[in-house]
Write a protein that holds these residues in place. Structure first.
Motif, short mmCIF file in Angstrom:
data_model
loop_
_atom_site.label_atom_id
_atom_site.label_comp_id
_atom_site.label_asym_id
_atom_site.label_seq_id
_atom_site.Cartn_x
_atom_site.Cartn_y
_atom_site.Cartn_z
N ALA A 156 0.95 -1.24 0.13
CA ALA A 156 0.12 -0.01 0.05
C ALA A 156 0.98 1.35 -0.02
N GLU A 157 1.94 1.37 0.73
CA GLU A 157 2.95 2.34 0.93
C GLU A 157 3.63 2.78 -0.61
N THR A 158 4.01 1.43 -1.20
CA THR A 158 4.43 1.67 -2.62
C THR A 158 3.56 1.94 -3.70
N GLU A 159 2.40 1.94 -3.47
CA GLU A 159 1.21 2.42 -4.49
C GLU A 159 0.89 3.72 -4.19
N GLU A 160 1.20 4.09 -3.00
CA GLU A 160 1.03 5.55 -2.53
C GLU A 160 2.10 6.39 -3.18
N ILE A 161 3.44 5.76 -2.97
CA ILE A 161 4.60 6.61 -3.45
C ILE A 161 4.33 6.85 -5.01
N LEU A 162 4.00 5.57 -5.82
CA LEU A 162 4.08 5.54 -7.23
C LEU A 162 2.64 6.67 -7.45
N GLU A 163 1.63 6.67 -6.88
CA GLU A 163 0.60 7.49 -7.23
C GLU A 163 1.28 9.01 -7.13
N GLN A 164 2.05 9.29 -6.07
CA GLN A 164 2.56 10.50 -5.65
C GLN A 164 3.55 11.02 -6.88
N VAL A 165 4.43 10.31 -7.12
CA VAL A 165 5.47 10.87 -8.09
C VAL A 165 4.55 11.24 -9.46
N VAL A 166 3.83 10.27 -9.69
CA VAL A 166 3.00 10.87 -11.16
C VAL A 166 2.08 12.04 -10.99
N ARG B 201 22.63 -8.58 6.20
CA ARG B 201 22.62 -7.46 7.23
C ARG B 201 22.18 -6.13 6.63
N PHE B 202 22.25 -6.07 5.33
CA PHE B 202 21.91 -4.71 4.75
C PHE B 202 20.69 -4.38 4.91
N GLU B 203 20.32 -3.00 5.02
CA GLU B 203 19.04 -2.55 5.24
C GLU B 203 18.64 -2.20 3.74
N ASN B 204 17.58 -2.92 3.11
CA ASN B 204 17.13 -2.65 1.70
C ASN B 204 16.42 -1.32 1.49
N ARG B 205 16.54 -0.76 0.25
CA ARG B 205 15.86 0.48 0.10
C ARG B 205 14.96 0.48 -0.83
N LEU B 206 14.18 1.39 -1.16
CA LEU B 206 13.14 1.52 -2.28
C LEU B 206 13.29 2.97 -3.02
N TYR B 207 13.47 3.22 -4.05
CA TYR B 207 13.40 4.28 -5.05
C TYR B 207 12.40 4.39 -5.90
N ALA B 208 11.86 5.40 -6.37
CA ALA B 208 10.88 5.77 -7.10
C ALA B 208 10.77 6.86 -7.88
N VAL C 208 7.34 5.07 -14.97
CA VAL C 208 7.32 4.83 -13.79
C VAL C 208 7.94 3.85 -13.16
N GLU C 209 9.36 4.08 -12.45
CA GLU C 209 10.07 3.03 -12.21
C GLU C 209 10.04 2.98 -10.38
N THR C 210 10.32 1.58 -10.11
CA THR C 210 10.55 1.43 -8.83
C THR C 210 11.76 0.46 -8.68
N VAL C 211 12.46 0.78 -7.89
CA VAL C 211 13.91 0.13 -7.66
C VAL C 211 14.11 -0.45 -6.22
N ILE C 212 14.54 -1.61 -6.04
CA ILE C 212 14.69 -2.12 -4.62
C ILE C 212 16.08 -2.58 -4.71
N THR C 213 16.79 -1.80 -3.89
CA THR C 213 18.35 -2.22 -3.82
C THR C 213 18.76 -2.82 -2.54
N ARG C 214 20.00 -3.30 -2.40
CA ARG C 214 20.21 -4.15 -1.08
C ARG C 214 20.52 -3.09 -0.31
N GLY C 215 20.90 -1.72 -0.74
CA GLY C 215 21.02 -0.60 0.18
C GLY C 215 22.56 -0.53 0.57
#
Ligand code: PLP
Length: 300
Positions: free
Chosen positions: A73-83, A111-118, A93-100
C-alpha cells in the motif's frame, strides 16, 4: 502547473524534481547492481496493469532475497504521488529496490537495510510511434549471447545490461536499431528491454525460457486469447525468425513494436504484418479498459 513537470522522484522519504534526485554512491544497487526493479506505464492518466507489475516486483524480491522497506500500500501511494506531482498523463514509472548502503566494513548481504527508490518521467518509447507504423530494422546478434539463466535469473528484472549494450552496438554497426539475442544454443531469447514474438501460419510464438516474463508479453497473450489467435509459449529456434510471416517486439516502453527487416532482409512480405497491426491497436485500446487500468488522482 505541476511541481516537477520533467519528472518526480521519491528518495529517502522526500519527493524531488527528477533533476535533483540523487542516490548514495555506496548503495550496492549502484556498485554491485544488487537490486531488482519494475516499470509500469501511465497512459491517459491511468496506470496500466499496476497490480501485475507490483506482483512481479514482489516475486523478484523473493527470488533474490530482497525485502522492500515499504508495504504494498505504501509503494502504491508513492507511485501515485510521483505521477501526480509530475502532472504527467503519459509516464514511465520505475520502482527500484536495492540491497542498500552497508555499514562500514559490512559485506554480508543479509545484514543490509534494503532501500526503495521510485520515480516518474515522461513516457519512454523504445521505438517511436512513427517508426512503429513502418516497422523497425533488427538483427540477430552474432557477437553476444544472452547471459545464462543459471548465472543471472532473467525473470528478476535487473540492470545487468552488459550483453544488451554490446548487442545494441552490434545492431547499430550493422545498420539496425535493436538486437535479438540468442541463448547460444540455437534459441531466441529477448532484446534490450523487449520480448520477441514470431507469427507463423497465423499463430504466435514467444520464448518461454531465458527471458523476462514481460507484462506486455502477457497482455499480447491475453489479447490473443480474446481475439481467438492461437499462441504458444515455448522454445523458439533462431531458424524460426527467418521463416516467419511477422515478428514484433513488446515492452512497457513502446508497446507492440513491429519488425520490418531482420539482418537486412524483409520479414515475411515486408512492412508491418496484419496481425502485428491488429494486436498493436488492441494493446492501446486496452489502456482505456477498466479491467486493466487505475486512475491517478492528480488533485485537479
Ligand atoms: C530484459 C527485458 N525483457 C523484456 C522486457 C519487457 O517487459 P515488460 O513488457 O514488462 O515491460 C523488459 C522491460 O524492460 C526487459 O528489461
Amino acid at each position: 502547473m505541476s511541481e516537477a513537470p520533467q519528472g518526480c522522484a521519491w528518495i529517502e522519504g522526500s519527493y524531488l524534481p527528477i533533476a535533483e534526485a540523487r542516490i548514495p554512491i555506496l548503495d550496492t544497487g549502484f556498485v554491485r547492481s544488487d537490486l531488482t526493479y519494475d516499470v509500469v506505464a501511465v497512459w491517459g492518466g491511468k496506470f496500466f496493469r499496476l497490480d501485475d507489475h507490483l506482483d512481479r516486483l514482489e516475486r523478484g524480491c523473493e527470488r533474490v532475497r530482497l525485502r522492500s522497506p515499504m508495504s504494498r500500500a505504501e509503494t502504491e501511494e508513492i507511485l501515485e504521488q510521483v505521477v501526480a506531482r509530475s502532472g504527467l498523463r503519459e509516464a514511465y514509472v520505475e520502482t527500484v529496490i536495492t540491497r542498500g548502503v552497508p555499514t562500514p566494513g559490512e559485506r554480508d548481504p543479509r545484514r543490509f537495510e534494503n532501500r526503495l527508490y521510485a520515480y516518474a518521467i515522461p513516457y519512454v518509447w523504445i521505438q517511436r510511434p512513427e517508426q512503429q507504423e513502418v516497422g523497425s530494422k533488427v538483427v540477430v546478434a552474432r557477437d553476444t549471447v544472452r547471459v545464462s539463466p543459471g548465472a543471472i535469473d532473467p525473470t528478476v528484472k535487473n540492470f545487468m545490461w552488459g550483453d544488451f549494450v554490446r548487442g545494441l552496438f552490434e545492431a547499430y554497426d550493422r545498420g539496425a536499431v535493436l538486437p535479438i539475442l540468442t541463448d547460444g544454443d540455437g534459441n531466441v531469447t529477448e532484446g534490450p528491454g523487449v520480448n520477441v514474438f514470431v507469427v507463423r501460419d497465423g499463430a504466435l510464438a514467444t520464448p518461454a525460457r531465458g527471458v523476462l516474463e514481460g507484462i506486455t508479453r502477457q497482455t499480447v497473450l491475453d489479447i490473443a486469447t480474446e481475439l481467438g489467435i492461437p499462441a504458444r509459449v515455448g522454445e523458439v529456434p533462431v531458424s524460426a525468425l527467418y521463416e516467419t510471416e511477422e515478428i514484433f517486439l513488446t515492452s512497457t516502453a513502446g508497446g507492440v513494436m513491429p519488425v520490418a527487416e531482420l539482418d537486412g532482409r524483409p520479414v515475411g512480405a515486408g512492412g508491418v504484418g496484419s496481425l502485428s497491426a491488429r494486436i498493436r491497436a488492441t494493446y492501446w485500446d486496452w489502456h482505456d479498459d477498466p479491467r486493466f487500468t487505475r486512475s491517478v488522482d492528480y488533485g485537479d
